[in-house]
Design a protein around this motif. Structure first.
Motif, short mmCIF file in Angstrom:
data_model
loop_
_atom_site.label_atom_id
_atom_site.label_comp_id
_atom_site.label_asym_id
_atom_site.label_seq_id
_atom_site.Cartn_x
_atom_site.Cartn_y
_atom_site.Cartn_z
N THR A 48 0.83 -1.20 0.00
CA THR A 48 0.00 0.00 0.00
C THR A 48 0.86 1.25 0.00
O THR A 48 0.59 2.21 -0.74
N TYR A 49 1.91 1.25 0.81
CA TYR A 49 2.83 2.38 0.78
C TYR A 49 3.45 2.53 -0.61
O TYR A 49 3.58 3.64 -1.13
N ARG A 50 3.84 1.42 -1.21
CA ARG A 50 4.44 1.48 -2.56
C ARG A 50 3.44 2.07 -3.54
O ARG A 50 3.78 2.96 -4.33
N ASP A 51 2.22 1.57 -3.51
CA ASP A 51 1.19 2.07 -4.44
C ASP A 51 0.91 3.56 -4.22
O ASP A 51 0.54 4.26 -5.16
N SER A 52 1.09 4.01 -2.98
CA SER A 52 0.85 5.43 -2.69
C SER A 52 2.07 6.30 -3.03
O SER A 52 1.99 7.52 -2.94
N GLY A 53 3.18 5.65 -3.37
CA GLY A 53 4.38 6.40 -3.75
C GLY A 53 5.36 6.63 -2.62
O GLY A 53 6.40 7.27 -2.81
N ASN A 54 5.07 6.09 -1.43
CA ASN A 54 5.96 6.28 -0.29
C ASN A 54 6.91 5.08 -0.20
O ASN A 54 6.68 4.12 0.54
N MET A 55 7.98 5.15 -0.97
CA MET A 55 8.89 4.02 -1.08
C MET A 55 9.67 3.74 0.20
O MET A 55 9.96 2.59 0.52
N LYS A 56 10.01 4.78 0.93
CA LYS A 56 10.77 4.61 2.16
C LYS A 56 9.96 3.77 3.16
O LYS A 56 10.47 2.81 3.75
N GLU A 57 8.69 4.12 3.35
CA GLU A 57 7.84 3.36 4.28
C GLU A 57 7.52 1.98 3.72
O GLU A 57 7.39 1.02 4.47
N ALA A 58 7.41 1.89 2.39
CA ALA A 58 7.17 0.58 1.76
C ALA A 58 8.31 -0.36 2.11
O ALA A 58 8.09 -1.51 2.52
N ARG A 59 9.52 0.12 1.95
CA ARG A 59 10.69 -0.71 2.23
C ARG A 59 10.73 -1.12 3.71
O ARG A 59 10.98 -2.28 4.03
N LYS A 60 10.47 -0.16 4.61
CA LYS A 60 10.49 -0.50 6.04
C LYS A 60 9.46 -1.57 6.37
O LYS A 60 9.75 -2.51 7.13
N SER A 61 8.29 -1.46 5.81
CA SER A 61 7.23 -2.44 6.08
C SER A 61 7.57 -3.80 5.50
O SER A 61 7.34 -4.83 6.13
N LEU A 62 8.13 -3.80 4.29
CA LEU A 62 8.52 -5.06 3.67
C LEU A 62 9.68 -5.73 4.40
O LEU A 62 9.72 -6.96 4.51
N VAL A 63 10.61 -4.93 4.90
CA VAL A 63 11.70 -5.50 5.69
C VAL A 63 11.13 -6.17 6.94
O VAL A 63 11.55 -7.27 7.32
N LYS A 64 10.15 -5.54 7.58
CA LYS A 64 9.51 -6.14 8.76
C LYS A 64 8.81 -7.45 8.38
O LYS A 64 8.92 -8.45 9.10
N ALA A 65 8.10 -7.46 7.25
CA ALA A 65 7.45 -8.69 6.78
C ALA A 65 8.49 -9.78 6.56
O ALA A 65 8.29 -10.94 6.95
N TYR A 66 9.61 -9.40 5.98
CA TYR A 66 10.69 -10.34 5.70
C TYR A 66 11.33 -10.86 7.00
O TYR A 66 11.65 -12.04 7.11
N GLU A 67 11.47 -9.98 7.98
CA GLU A 67 12.01 -10.41 9.28
C GLU A 67 11.10 -11.44 9.93
O GLU A 67 11.57 -12.36 10.60
N LEU A 68 9.80 -11.28 9.75
CA LEU A 68 8.83 -12.20 10.34
C LEU A 68 8.71 -13.51 9.55
O LEU A 68 8.42 -14.55 10.13
N GLU A 69 8.91 -13.42 8.23
CA GLU A 69 8.76 -14.60 7.37
C GLU A 69 9.71 -14.48 6.18
O GLU A 69 9.38 -13.85 5.19
N ASP A 70 10.89 -15.09 6.31
CA ASP A 70 11.91 -14.93 5.27
C ASP A 70 11.83 -15.99 4.18
O ASP A 70 12.69 -16.05 3.30
N GLU A 71 10.80 -16.82 4.19
CA GLU A 71 10.65 -17.85 3.17
C GLU A 71 9.62 -17.49 2.10
O GLU A 71 9.55 -18.15 1.07
N ASP A 72 8.81 -16.48 2.33
CA ASP A 72 7.76 -16.12 1.38
C ASP A 72 8.38 -15.41 0.18
O ASP A 72 8.90 -14.31 0.29
N GLU A 73 8.31 -16.06 -0.98
CA GLU A 73 8.95 -15.54 -2.18
C GLU A 73 8.31 -14.24 -2.66
O GLU A 73 8.99 -13.41 -3.28
#
Length: 177
Positions: A48-73
């Motif tokens: 949602t952040y990416r779609d809204s154009g806020n790439m910095k927050e998009a990356r932070k949120s995706l890093v958190k998702a990755y920290e919680l689940e690093d197997e989801d491709e």
């Protein structure tokens, strides 16, 4: 009615479809307060952040998702895409390679890796990435278009023509969704 993370996430999906990103972000953020360890909520927040154009927050949120689940491709691929869109091709490439080490049959990761290599003008390597994506999924329209464009850069007229023919076949069958 009891507010649940699932209900809030579903509401956010509807809001995003209507282009209402700020309310969607508020819904997902609220859902995260209910289920902070749900990586899919963090992933959706990143999208949602990416779609809204806020790439910095998009990356932070995706890093958190990755920290919680690093197997989801899907998480790994989107993190690579966001890094690339932010101009961080080194990390983008690293995420692609990590994802491919987990599943070397992921045509989307090969395509994303090809996009990165094309961007840094490594056309031979990009062609190999796109070729692999198309071998895995012969009907992968975006990878075929990318491969065609790469062949054009490499002055590979036969490869260009072959890709163009396959692209037309897919388009005529209505399969380029």
């Amino acid at each position: 009615m009891i507010e649940t993370a699932e209900m809030l996430n579903n509401q956010a999906v509807r809001l995003v479809a209507d282009g209402n990103f700020s309310d969607a972000i508020a819904c997902i953020t609220r859902a995260i307060t209910i289920e902070s360890d749900n990586y899919l909520l963090w992933f959706n927040l990143g999208l949602t952040y990416r779609d809204s154009g806020n790439m910095k927050e998009a990356r932070k949120s995706l890093v958190k998702a990755y920290e919680l689940e690093d197997e989801d491709e899907s998480v790994i691929e989107m993190l690579a895409i966001v890094c690339h869109e932010m101009g961080d091709d080194e990390n983008a490439m690293g995420y692609c390679l990590e994802g491919l080490s987990k599943n070397n049959m992921n045509s989307h990761l090969f395509n994303t890796l090809g996009v990165i290599n094309f961007h840094i003008q490594q056309y031979e390597v990009a062609a190999q990435n796109f070729e692999t994506a198309v071998i895995i999924n012969p009907y992968y329209y975006d990878a075929l278009v990318n491969l065609r464009d790469t062949y054009e850069e490499l002055k590979n007229d036969n490869g260009f023509a072959e890709c163009q023919m396959r692209i037309r076949e897919i388009e005529s069958s209505g399969g380029n969704n």
